[in-house]
Structures are given as C-alpha cells and as structure tokens.
Motif scaffolding. Structure first.
Motif, PDB file in Angstrom:
ATOM      1  N   TYR A 261       0.837  -1.211   0.000  1.00  0.00           N
ATOM      2  CA  TYR A 261       0.000   0.000   0.000  1.00  0.00           C
ATOM      3  C   TYR A 261       0.869   1.258   0.000  1.00  0.00           C
ATOM      4  CZ  TYR A 261      -4.622  -2.142   0.762  1.00  0.00           C
ATOM      5  OH  TYR A 261      -5.801  -2.837   0.611  1.00  0.00           O
ATOM      6  N   LEU A 265       0.473   3.612  -3.371  1.00  0.00           N
ATOM      7  CA  LEU A 265      -0.468   4.729  -3.319  1.00  0.00           C
ATOM      8  C   LEU A 265       0.238   6.039  -3.654  1.00  0.00           C
ATOM      9  CD1 LEU A 265      -2.600   3.832  -0.156  1.00  0.00           C
ATOM     10  CD2 LEU A 265      -3.325   3.760  -2.555  1.00  0.00           C
ATOM     11  N   CYS A 353      -4.941  -0.442  -4.811  1.00  0.00           N
ATOM     12  CA  CYS A 353      -4.180   0.806  -4.945  1.00  0.00           C
ATOM     13  C   CYS A 353      -4.484   1.483  -6.285  1.00  0.00           C
ATOM     14  CB  CYS A 353      -2.681   0.534  -4.836  1.00  0.00           C
ATOM     15  SG  CYS A 353      -2.129   0.055  -3.188  1.00  0.00           S
TER      16      CYS A 353
END
Length: 361
Positions: A261, A265, A353
């Motif tokens: 993540y 991101l 994501c």
C-alpha cells in the motif's frame, strides 16, 4: 477482481490439529477451562513477553476486569474518543465516568497534551488505545504523565497483538493490558479476550474477578463481592493456542501487504505507520481528504472497504455525547481503511491501490 471486506482461511494442519484437540477434550467429558486454556495463556505470555495472561470472554470484559482489578469503582477515567464505544461501555460498567480526549492526526492515538489538561482530583486512570495496532511514539509521555499524577495506565490493545517498540510489547507498557479475539482481529478465537500484566498480585485479582470473585485456593469462598463470570471453555482455549502458533507469520504478512500500500499509493494518501519496532497492523489506516469519493470508487470496483477507526467516534454517540474534539472530528471524515488481512495477495492489494489512485483529488 472482487475483494471482500475480510476472509479467514485455515490450512489442513490447523484443521487437523483442531479436530484432534476437540476429540481430546470431548474424551475427557469436561469442556470447561482446562489444559488448553492454560496452554493458550502460556503461549500468549510468550507472544506479549508478559508474565501473566488471563483469558476472558471478550475484549470488553478484559477492560472491565482491568479496571476492577485496580480497585477503581468510581471517579473519572480519561480515554480517547477515537475508539470503539465498547471501551466507554466498560468504563461505565465499572461505575466510572469516561472523560473523552482528543487524538493526534498522525497516529490516531490519544494526545498526551489533552490528557494533561483533563486530569482532575477525580481522575483514576488513563486508557490508551493502540488504534490499528500502532504503538504511538507518545506513549512514553503518557506513561510519565500517569506516574507524575499517581494514576493508573490501562492499554486497550484489542488491535495490537504482538506489536512492540522500545517501551516494550503491547499489554506490558501500562499497569495492565486488554486484548480481543473477535473474528476480524489479528488472531481470533471466535469471541474472547485476554488481560495481561507483569504484576503477579494484580493477575491473581483478575483470576478471582473473572471467576465470580472466588478465592483461588478455596472455590467455596467469595473474596471479592464485585466478581463476574468471564471464564472461557477449553474449545476456545484450543483455538487460541493454535492461533498463537501462526500469529507471527500472519503479522509478517500484514506488514508485507502494508508496504505494498505504502509503495503504490500516490501522494494524495498518507499511510499511517508505527515509527519503530514491529506493528501488528490490524488496519491499514490511510489519511485522505477525499474519503467519500474513494470509498465510492472502491465499492463500484468490487472492493469492500473495512470499518474506519473511527468514522463514528465515542463523542458522537448519543449516550456519550461531548463537544470540542476537533482532531477526532477531522480524522473521522478524512481517513479510510482499505482491506488488510493475510489472505490477500500482493496482486489484490495492487488492484486496490490502482482503484484508489484513479480517484481525482
């Protein structure tokens, strides 16, 4: 691709071991607290590096047992509003008044400066909540405040099985710690809880309290008038013992997925991380000022966002209403918790994501 809110898998070895244990328990003709509960408690001591682990029926009961064991039956207990309201319910059940404090936006945990302002002559304890499993870098400051004012420190570690930093392991940093084994937690027994403490005398008080207030050496005698029935059975103990065997591997997987993540991101998101040590990462907590649009995009793409921490904090509850907690209010509106559990694959997290990154700021 479809990403459920949660999934829980057991391999053949776990299932075979559980079935063998069930056969063993049933062959004895007694399913109450027995050798598997003791085994569970012993293994949990190893996970938390704690001298005493005392099982009970829920994380809420664990908090109540912790408060009662400290001989607190009235007065004020300072706690964060940014937590599940069960924490406040446990405080009320003990005859105390929950005093709600604001949190810090960078780790969602209680703000020590706010704690200091709220202390009065009626303050008996402070409850810190390790939100999402994260041990705040401000825990030392909170410990010092409690020590300076001679008040007790209780850890609501329902999310933090195995989390640790320079201060120690979750459940050993304060006077007493409280864990939950609800199905979605880092480890589960279906329902259940655990109280941890390095204070042997306190541990024996908890053991008596959870068993109606009985004398530990004479079950026919009641020595604490405000005891309760919070014993678990050996089937639950068996489940907990087996969960202890796999929890560290599952925490490692949670950490690996959280890194996915963080690495994938874009700059519109801030993933909250523990600053040192190891975190259980019960939740992937992401700060974003576009939370509603992101959750809408996730749902449209067959991704189930998990419950926030927390979109409806304690001071928003009618029975605990309180004004003047601006950071908690801001956090409630500006964060999301995308799926995070060991059964997820890296490819699935990368897909989440990509959907999140596709949302315009």
């Amino acid at each position: 691709m479809k990403i459920p809110i949660f999934k829980l898998d057991y391999d053949k070895q776990f299932i075979d071991s559980f079935q063998a244990g069930v056969n063993d328990i049933l062959s004895t003709g007694f399913v109450g607290e027995g050798k598997y509960v003791k085994e569970f408690e012993t293994k949990f001591c190893e996970i938390t590096r704690c001298n005493n682990s005392i099982s009970c029926t829920s994380g809420t009961d664990a908090i109540e047992l912790a408060i009662r064991s400290l001989n607190i039956s009235h007065g004020e207990i300072i706690m964060p509003s940014n937590t599940f309201f069960a924490t406040a319910v446990a405080v009320k059940n003990c005859g105390c008044v929950p005093i709600l404090a604001d949190c810090c936006a960078d780790d969602l945990c209680i703000d020590p400066d706010e704690v200091k302002k709220l202390i009065t002559k009626n303050t008996k304890a402070v409850i810190v909540v390790h939100v999402g499993g994260v041990l705040s870098s401000r825990l030392q400051a909170i410990k010092e405040i409690c020590e300076d004012h001679n008040i007790r420190l209780i850890e609501d570690a329902a999310h933090a099985h195995g989390s640790h930093n320079d201060l120690g392991y979750a459940g050993t940093i304060g006077d007493v710690g409280c864990f939950s084994f609800f199905p979605t937690k880092v480890m589960t027994t279906g329902e259940g809880g655990m109280v941890t403490t390095n204070n042997d005398l306190l541990a024996n008080v908890v053991r008596s309290l959870k068993n109606f207030g009985r004398d530990l050496n004479d079950a026919s005698r009641c020595i604490i008038s405000h005891g309760m029935n919070s014993k678990i059975n050996d089937l639950t103990g068996l489940m907990g013992s087996l969960e202890c065997d796999r929890v560290n591997d599952r925490i490692q997987k949670r950490n690996e997925l959280l890194e996915v993540y963080e690495n994938n991101l874009n700059k519109n998101y801030k993933v909250i991380k523990q600053k040192s040590g190891v975190c259980s990462y019960y939740k992937c907590m992401v700060i974003t000022e576009n939370a509603l649009a992101v959750k809408d995009a996730m749902r449209k793409n067959n991704i189930s966002p998990t419950g926030e921490v927390y979109s409806n904090p304690v001071h928003h509850q009618k029975v605990f209403h309180q004004d003047g907690l601006p950071v908690t209010d801001w956090v409630a509106k500006n964060h999301i918790c995308p799926p995070l559990y060991p059964e997820l694959t890296i490819e699935e997290v990368e897909y989440v994501c990509s959907v999140m990154n596709g949302v315009a700021k």
